[in-house]
Design a protein around this motif. Structure first.
Motif, mmCIF file in Angstrom:
data_model
loop_
_atom_site.group_PDB
_atom_site.id
_atom_site.type_symbol
_atom_site.label_atom_id
_atom_site.label_comp_id
_atom_site.label_asym_id
_atom_site.label_seq_id
_atom_site.Cartn_x
_atom_site.Cartn_y
_atom_site.Cartn_z
ATOM 1 N N TYR A 183 0.833 -1.220 0.000
ATOM 2 C CA TYR A 183 0.000 0.000 0.000
ATOM 3 C C TYR A 183 0.862 1.262 0.000
ATOM 4 O O TYR A 183 0.435 2.314 -0.470
ATOM 5 C CB TYR A 183 -0.945 -0.001 1.217
ATOM 6 C CG TYR A 183 -0.262 0.205 2.537
ATOM 7 C CD1 TYR A 183 -0.082 1.475 3.081
ATOM 8 C CD2 TYR A 183 0.265 -0.875 3.258
ATOM 9 C CE1 TYR A 183 0.576 1.664 4.290
ATOM 10 C CE2 TYR A 183 0.929 -0.695 4.460
ATOM 11 C CZ TYR A 183 1.077 0.581 4.978
ATOM 12 O OH TYR A 183 1.741 0.771 6.164
ATOM 13 N N SER B 182 -4.548 -9.181 -4.713
ATOM 14 C CA SER B 182 -4.269 -10.049 -3.561
ATOM 15 C C SER B 182 -2.857 -9.786 -3.000
ATOM 16 O O SER B 182 -1.929 -9.545 -3.769
ATOM 17 C CB SER B 182 -4.388 -11.502 -4.017
ATOM 18 O OG SER B 182 -3.897 -12.358 -3.029
ATOM 19 N N VAL C 283 -9.658 -7.465 -8.411
ATOM 20 C CA VAL C 283 -9.563 -8.628 -9.304
ATOM 21 C C VAL C 283 -8.208 -9.298 -9.131
ATOM 22 O O VAL C 283 -7.165 -8.636 -9.185
ATOM 23 C CB VAL C 283 -9.730 -8.187 -10.784
ATOM 24 C CG1 VAL C 283 -9.648 -9.384 -11.708
ATOM 25 C CG2 VAL C 283 -11.043 -7.461 -10.984
ATOM 26 N N ASP C 284 -8.240 -10.573 -8.900
ATOM 27 C CA ASP C 284 -6.993 -11.348 -8.797
ATOM 28 C C ASP C 284 -7.352 -12.809 -8.967
ATOM 29 O O ASP C 284 -8.482 -13.211 -8.668
ATOM 30 C CB ASP C 284 -6.303 -11.113 -7.442
ATOM 31 C CG ASP C 284 -4.814 -11.447 -7.478
ATOM 32 O OD1 ASP C 284 -4.470 -12.606 -7.805
ATOM 33 O OD2 ASP C 284 -3.992 -10.559 -7.199
ATOM 34 N N ARG C 285 -6.371 -13.579 -9.439
ATOM 35 C CA ARG C 285 -6.616 -15.031 -9.506
ATOM 36 C C ARG C 285 -6.509 -15.635 -8.109
ATOM 37 O O ARG C 285 -7.030 -16.695 -7.847
ATOM 38 C CB ARG C 285 -5.615 -15.681 -10.457
ATOM 39 C CG ARG C 285 -5.888 -15.276 -11.906
ATOM 40 C CD ARG C 285 -5.066 -16.059 -12.878
ATOM 41 N NE ARG C 285 -3.640 -15.744 -12.733
ATOM 42 C CZ ARG C 285 -2.802 -15.617 -13.738
ATOM 43 N NH1 ARG C 285 -3.230 -15.788 -14.976
ATOM 44 N NH2 ARG C 285 -1.541 -15.338 -13.532
ATOM 45 N N ALA C 286 -5.784 -14.937 -7.234
ATOM 46 C CA ALA C 286 -5.601 -15.416 -5.859
ATOM 47 C C ALA C 286 -6.601 -14.687 -4.954
ATOM 48 O O ALA C 286 -7.068 -13.598 -5.296
ATOM 49 C CB ALA C 286 -4.170 -15.124 -5.408
ATOM 50 N N HIS D 230 -10.401 -13.750 -10.913
ATOM 51 C CA HIS D 230 -10.399 -13.753 -12.384
ATOM 52 C C HIS D 230 -9.031 -13.331 -12.883
ATOM 53 O O HIS D 230 -8.292 -12.614 -12.189
ATOM 54 C CB HIS D 230 -11.439 -12.737 -12.882
ATOM 55 C CG HIS D 230 -12.083 -13.098 -14.180
ATOM 56 N ND1 HIS D 230 -11.452 -12.979 -15.391
ATOM 57 C CD2 HIS D 230 -13.317 -13.593 -14.451
ATOM 58 C CE1 HIS D 230 -12.273 -13.360 -16.355
ATOM 59 N NE2 HIS D 230 -13.414 -13.748 -15.822
ATOM 60 N N ASP E 110 -1.332 -3.651 -9.958
ATOM 61 C CA ASP E 110 -0.052 -4.084 -9.376
ATOM 62 C C ASP E 110 0.194 -5.537 -9.800
ATOM 63 O O ASP E 110 0.856 -6.288 -9.093
ATOM 64 C CB ASP E 110 -0.150 -3.940 -7.844
ATOM 65 C CG ASP E 110 1.213 -3.982 -7.149
ATOM 66 O OD1 ASP E 110 2.220 -3.647 -7.790
ATOM 67 O OD2 ASP E 110 1.258 -4.350 -5.956
HETATM 68 C C1 LIG Z 1 2.500 -7.825 -6.077
HETATM 69 S S1 LIG Z 1 1.064 -8.759 -5.910
HETATM 70 C C2 LIG Z 1 -0.115 -7.527 -5.572
HETATM 71 C C3 LIG Z 1 -0.060 -6.972 -4.187
HETATM 72 C C4 LIG Z 1 -1.245 -6.089 -3.892
HETATM 73 N N1 LIG Z 1 -1.233 -4.886 -4.720
HETATM 74 C C5 LIG Z 1 -1.308 -5.654 -2.459
HETATM 75 O O1 LIG Z 1 -1.252 -4.452 -2.196
HETATM 76 O O2 LIG Z 1 -1.444 -6.521 -1.580
HETATM 77 C C6 LIG Z 1 0.709 -9.185 -7.561
HETATM 78 C C7 LIG Z 1 -0.579 -9.948 -7.759
HETATM 79 O O3 LIG Z 1 -0.807 -10.084 -9.159
HETATM 80 C C8 LIG Z 1 -1.630 -11.216 -9.320
HETATM 81 N N2 LIG Z 1 -1.707 -11.602 -10.720
HETATM 82 C C9 LIG Z 1 -0.723 -12.058 -11.545
HETATM 83 N N3 LIG Z 1 -1.231 -12.237 -12.799
HETATM 84 C C10 LIG Z 1 -2.538 -11.867 -12.760
HETATM 85 C C11 LIG Z 1 -3.566 -11.783 -13.717
HETATM 86 N N4 LIG Z 1 -3.346 -12.128 -15.007
HETATM 87 N N5 LIG Z 1 -4.784 -11.365 -13.338
HETATM 88 C C12 LIG Z 1 -5.024 -11.011 -12.050
HETATM 89 N N6 LIG Z 1 -4.074 -11.055 -11.091
HETATM 90 C C13 LIG Z 1 -2.846 -11.465 -11.438
HETATM 91 C C14 LIG Z 1 -0.969 -12.247 -8.410
HETATM 92 O O4 LIG Z 1 -1.881 -13.282 -8.083
HETATM 93 C C15 LIG Z 1 -0.582 -11.369 -7.213
HETATM 94 O O5 LIG Z 1 -1.558 -11.474 -6.197
#
Ligand SMILES: C[S@@+](CC[C@H](N)C(=O)[O-])C[C@H]1O[C@@H](n2cnc3c(N)ncnc32)[C@H](O)[C@@H]1O
Length: 312
Positions: free
Chosen positions: A161, A187, A205-208, A225, A244
């Motif tokens: 953040y 995520s 939106v995140d896959r995780a 997603h 991010d």
């Molecule tokens: C650096 S982390 C993000 C941290 C987040 N901004 C936070 O403040 O907690 C990067 C994220 O990108 C996600 N990610 C990677 N490829 C993705 C995609 N094609 N679509 C959505 N999320 C994706 C990963 O699952 C990971 O959670």
């Protein structure tokens, strides 16, 4: 005091190699300071034609100052302005002795959001025992581009953040109540927490998965997603597109281009993450060439740059 034509670039922490890729014709290197100036030639470098990104601070009006004593050097700097940040290189001890004789400035962590400092922050180093290189005018209002936030150690699930906060400080505006934000690659939820805490409605939106307590925030909607398979029309108009996502810069550019073409997003803050040790300058230049946008290496960025585009 003799002004020289050119600039001094202070490399982003740990990324001197990328700065040197951007500045193959550097005239000298002192620690993390890369110089591109000359005493005689006209300004040898057009920053707008050849942008430089991997810096924590750029010295815009460098000068050389010959001096006999530490107090003489300090007096000369003080006669120009109040705030000077030392950048110790070869003559580190002597540089710091000069700094000791200069006015101190507060370096306490800052509570977000804060007003950007308006007082100029100069920078200096020593090239030899009796020769100082300095600049009263620099790009960053912080000493060597560095500052810390008062951190929230309880609520956000990651420290990411802080780079969104810093980007918003540089943007000079904040997402507010009622505004709609898309947080891509959300995520575990640090950026989502920051956006939702400002009162904005966040689609994360995140896959995780998001951390459950972030997912439960009242103004957060979570979507598991692949962000890049979501088309702008699937999401609709948004006030802020924040990303991010960990991906190749090219993949981000492909997706962001669709949003730019659609006109559906008003403001953008995206981290362009380098993969491996490679610096994909071609793609970064594509981002930087979008009218009304800029690319920065923020103090809280690691091996990544931040692209900011604001609605006019
Ligand atoms: C650096 S982390 C993000 C941290 C987040 N901004 C936070 O403040 O907690 C990067 C994220 O990108 C996600 N990610 C990677 N490829 C993705 C995609 N094609 N679509 C959505 N999320 C994706 C990963 O699952 C990971 O959670």
């Amino acid at each position: 005091m003799d002004f020289v034509q050119g600039y001094v670039f202070h490399a982003a922490d740990g990324f001197l190699r990328h700065l040197l890729e951007e500045l193959p014709s550097a005239t000298r290197i002192d620690g993390d300071l890369v110089s591109l100036w000359s005493k005689e030639e006209p300004r040898p470098f057009d920053l707008s034609a050849r942008p430089v990104f991997w810096t924590r601070n750029t010295w815009l009006e460098p000068f050389l100052l010959e001096f006999n004593s530490i107090s003489e050097a300090a007096r000369a700097l003080k006669s120009l302005q109040r705030n000077w940040s030392p950048t110790p290189t070869a003559f580190a001890r002597r540089t710091l002795l000069i700094a000791d004789q200069l006015p101190h400035f507060p370096s306490k962590p800052r509570a977000f959001p804060f007003e950007m400092p308006t007082a100029p922050m100069g920078a200096f180093t020593l090239l030899d025992e009796h020769l100082l290189l300095g600049s009263a005018k620099c790009t960053s209002p912080f000493p060597s581009g560095a500052f810390e936030f008062v951190e929230n150690k309880d609520d956000p699930p990651s420290r990411a953040y802080r780079k969104l906060w810093e980007a918003l400080e540089f943007a000079g505006k904040l997402p507010g109540p009622g505004e709609r934000c898309l947080d891509a690659g959300a995520s575990p939820g640090g950026w989502t927490w920051a956006l939702a805490s400002l009162g904005a409605n966040v689609l994360s939106v995140d896959r995780a998965p998001l951390e459950p307590r972030i997912e439960r925030m009242p103004n957060v909607t979570c979507m598991r997603h692949d962000a890049f398979t979501l088309k702008p029309e699937d999401i609709g108009p948004i006030d802020w597109l924040c990303s991010d996502v960990i991906c190749y810069p090219e993949a981000l550019w492909k997706w962001i281009s669709k949003w730019l073409d659609s006109g559906l997003a008003r403001n953008f803050i995206c981290t362009i993450k380098m993969q491996g040790s490679v610096y994909d300058r071609d793609t970064v230049l594509r981002f930087a060439s979008v009218p009304g946008s800029r690319v920065l290496h923020l103090w809280h960025n690691k091996h990544e740059l931040t692209w900011i585009k604001l609605s006019p």
